[in-house]
Every structure is written in C-alpha cells, then in structure tokens.
Design a protein around this motif. Structure first.
Motif, mmCIF file in Angstrom:
data_model
loop_
_atom_site.group_PDB
_atom_site.id
_atom_site.type_symbol
_atom_site.label_atom_id
_atom_site.label_comp_id
_atom_site.label_asym_id
_atom_site.label_seq_id
_atom_site.Cartn_x
_atom_site.Cartn_y
_atom_site.Cartn_z
ATOM 1 N N THR A 150 -88.564 -9.849 -13.763
ATOM 2 C CA THR A 150 -87.324 -9.101 -13.636
ATOM 3 C C THR A 150 -86.640 -9.422 -12.316
ATOM 4 O OG1 THR A 150 -88.351 -7.335 -14.909
ATOM 5 C CG2 THR A 150 -86.298 -6.815 -13.789
ATOM 6 N N TYR A 151 -85.357 -9.739 -12.398
ATOM 7 C CA TYR A 151 -84.580 -10.129 -11.227
ATOM 8 C C TYR A 151 -83.420 -9.170 -11.023
ATOM 9 C CZ TYR A 151 -87.125 -14.520 -11.106
ATOM 10 O OH TYR A 151 -88.114 -15.468 -11.000
ATOM 11 N N LEU A 152 -83.048 -8.991 -9.774
ATOM 12 C CA LEU A 152 -81.853 -8.240 -9.418
ATOM 13 C C LEU A 152 -80.845 -9.227 -8.856
ATOM 14 C CD1 LEU A 152 -80.360 -5.539 -8.897
ATOM 15 C CD2 LEU A 152 -81.429 -5.522 -6.650
ATOM 16 N N ALA A 153 -79.694 -9.337 -9.519
ATOM 17 C CA ALA A 153 -78.634 -10.239 -9.057
ATOM 18 C C ALA A 153 -77.498 -9.405 -8.487
ATOM 19 C CB ALA A 153 -78.134 -11.105 -10.203
ATOM 20 N N ALA A 154 -77.119 -9.715 -7.262
ATOM 21 C CA ALA A 154 -75.976 -9.059 -6.629
ATOM 22 C C ALA A 154 -74.842 -10.079 -6.566
ATOM 23 C CB ALA A 154 -76.339 -8.572 -5.232
ATOM 24 N N LEU A 155 -73.731 -9.761 -7.215
ATOM 25 C CA LEU A 155 -72.607 -10.683 -7.330
ATOM 26 C C LEU A 155 -71.388 -10.079 -6.657
ATOM 27 C CD1 LEU A 155 -73.032 -11.417 -11.161
ATOM 28 C CD2 LEU A 155 -74.226 -12.502 -9.256
#
Length: 333
Positions: A150-155
């Motif tokens: 599981t990854y957290l992407a901040a865009l």
C-alpha cells in the motif's frame, strides 16, 4: 516533452528507493529516503512558488503598453538549475501556493506517525505537477499468494489545475500496478484546496487518512479480494465482463471494431497467459489484475508521444480510477 519528467541540464527530476522505475531515469537511492533527500535528489527544493500580478501586452499607434489583468496572477517558480524565474500557470486571487517543502513535510509527519517511508518523488510537465510517494508499513497478502503493498501518493499542482491530493493506492509488487479502485467505498482520496485555509486542511487530512489506514485493515478483514481470488472464472466470462466495460455501438466503424478486437485479444492474453497472473490464474481477482495491468501498462500509446512517459502519467494521474472501480464492482463476488 510536456508530459515527461522534468530534465534539468541532463539530470532528471526523479528519485526512487532501491530500484529503477520503468523509465530508467533519475536517481536511485540504496534505501528509503527522507524529505530533505526528496527535495535534493528530485530537485524539488527552493522553488519559492509565488504569485505575480498578470499583465497583458497591447500594441497600438502609441507603441507597446502593459495592461493589468484584475484578479489574475501568474504562478512563478525559481528554476532549481538556472535560478531564473519561470511561469507555471494562471490563477485567481484566492489561490495560495503550497510549497514542495510543505508537501514533503506533511508526508514526513505521516512517516513519524505510521512508520511509512518515502519511495519516489519528482516533477512533471515543466514543474506544473509534483508527486511524492511513501510505502506504508501495512503490507497485505491476498489469499497468501498475491502480495499487495500500500502506497500513499501526494500530488500537487503549481498551475491551478488541481488541488493538493492525497491518494491511498494498493500496488502489486510483481508489476507495480496501481490499485486505486481496489478498495471501493474507501476514502482513498483527500483534497486540499490552494487557499488561505490550506494549512488547517492539512491537519484535517492527517485525521482523515488515519481513518483510511484503518479502512485498509478492514479491507483485509472484509476479504472482498479474497472472495474474488477464491471464485474461478473462465476466459469466456472474462470476455463478457470486458465487453461491459468497453461496449461497442451497433453503428461502430470497421476501424473501431478492429481496435476493440485488438484490445480484447490483449486483455485475454493478460488474463490467461501473462506471468503476472501466474499465481492467481483463472480467478476473478486475476481478471481484475489483467484489466488494471492493461490500463496502466499495455494500452496502446499514440506514436507521437513517448510511451514510457505516457504510462508513467497514467499510473500517477488517477484518470483511470472510474474505469478500475467499475471493473472491481463487476468482478466482485
């Protein structure tokens, strides 16, 4: 190359932990990295994104004149390689920049709270978009054979095109497929508008993402994916599902029909033959993985564009989330 990772005098503005990404560009660090290293190696630090009053240039018999544009501003950064100012976009009076440093600091706080670590960082489209991702510590194993991280992407965007977004995305280790649609009904996305209240919204995002992390635990407990893995599926059934996702109109031209058949053949191959599905073959979960793999990696790319850059953009943009969500719903048991 408007859609590719930025390049500063031959150096690609991208950093990844431990292994190269599919595009083989940027800096690879031997271990997970921190916010300061993300700023340094992805060349995200010191941009000083700011607003400058927008002016129009007019030419008449008296010469050249500059005319103020009320309520409109250009977002401008300092180029990290040249030190010169660069315009990124046009925004309104209420817009407030969120600096790359604040972007990374938010994730650093989440690192301290959850034990996650940084995985990738970079900038796209001439600095208009920035992304930083972390790998969360809660690795889920679906049915004991199909591992999902599981990854957290901040865009973030600096041109006013999108809000600051936080996306929780499960990713298959074997092929790095994004799985934003895999957790239906989850709050997998949290947006922060570029406004005077953005700082307070960041705290709200921390609270909301705490709930999201708990939902990820619930996802494994609820075992929706496990049910899909336990349910067998024939290739004919898979073809019927993809037909619902990509219906062909009765008035379709021969070219459209030919393209649809080509897509169907590639999807069927991904479902029945590709090694990425070797451990989950002939299941509904394999059907979902085949569809997401096709959307992220196998779908044709316009020959006028760089294929690796287009696929990179697909993975991080989230534009395919609705189609993936529809696929998940159709394949759920």
């Amino acid at each position: 190359m408007a859609h590719e990772l930025e390049n500063f005098n031959g150096r690609t503005a991208f950093v990844t932990a431990r292994r190269h990404a599919w595009h083989q560009l940027g800096t690879v660090l031997p271990e997970e990295f921190n916010a300061a290293q993300a700023m340094q190696h992805a060349m995200l630090g010191g941009w000083d994104v700011r607003k400058e009053p927008l002016q129009a240039v007019a030419l008449n018999a008296d010469g050249v004149h500059t005319i103020p544009v009320p309520g409109k501003f250009a977002t401008v950064r300092t180029n990290p390689a040249t030190g010169k100012p660069e315009a990124l976009g046009v925004v309104g009076d209420a817009y407030r920049p969120i600096q790359n440093e604040a972007h990374a600091d938010l994730l650093d706080t989440l690192v301290d709270a959850s034990g996650a670590h940084f995985e990738t960082a970079g900038s796209l489209k001439g600095g208009r978009q920035v992304f930083i991702t972390m790998k969360l510590p809660n690795t889920m194993t679906i049915g004991g054979v199909d591992q999902v991280d599981t990854y957290l992407a901040a865009l973030n965007s600096h041109d006013g095109s999108t809000a600051f977004r936080l996306l929780v995305t499960p990713v298959r280790v074997v092929c790095a497929n994004t799985q934003a649609a895999a957790i239906r009904r989850a709050r997998a996305c949290f947006s922060i508008q570029h406004s005077a209240g953005a700082k307070g919204r960041i705290q709200a995002a921390r609270d909301a993402l705490g709930l999201t992390f708990r939902h990820l635990d619930a996802f494994e407990a609820e075992a929706e994916a496990e049910k899909m893995l336990a349910e067998s599926m024939t290739e004919a059934e898979f073809v019927a599902i993809t037909g619902q996702l990509w219906p062909i109109e009765d008035t379709a031209t021969p070219r459209v029909i030919a393209n649809a058949r080509q897509r169907q053949n590639r999807l069927a191959q991904a479902f029945s033959n590709d090694m990425t599905n070797a451990n989950i073959r002939n299941t509904r979960w394999a059907g979902y993985q085949a569809i997401t793999e096709y959307l992220d990696h196998l779908a044709p790319v316009d020959g006028k564009r760089n294929a690796a850059a287009v696929r990179a953009e697909r993975v991080i943009s989230g534009n395919l989330t609705n189609l993936k969500t529809a696929a998940f719903d159709l394949l759920s048991v």
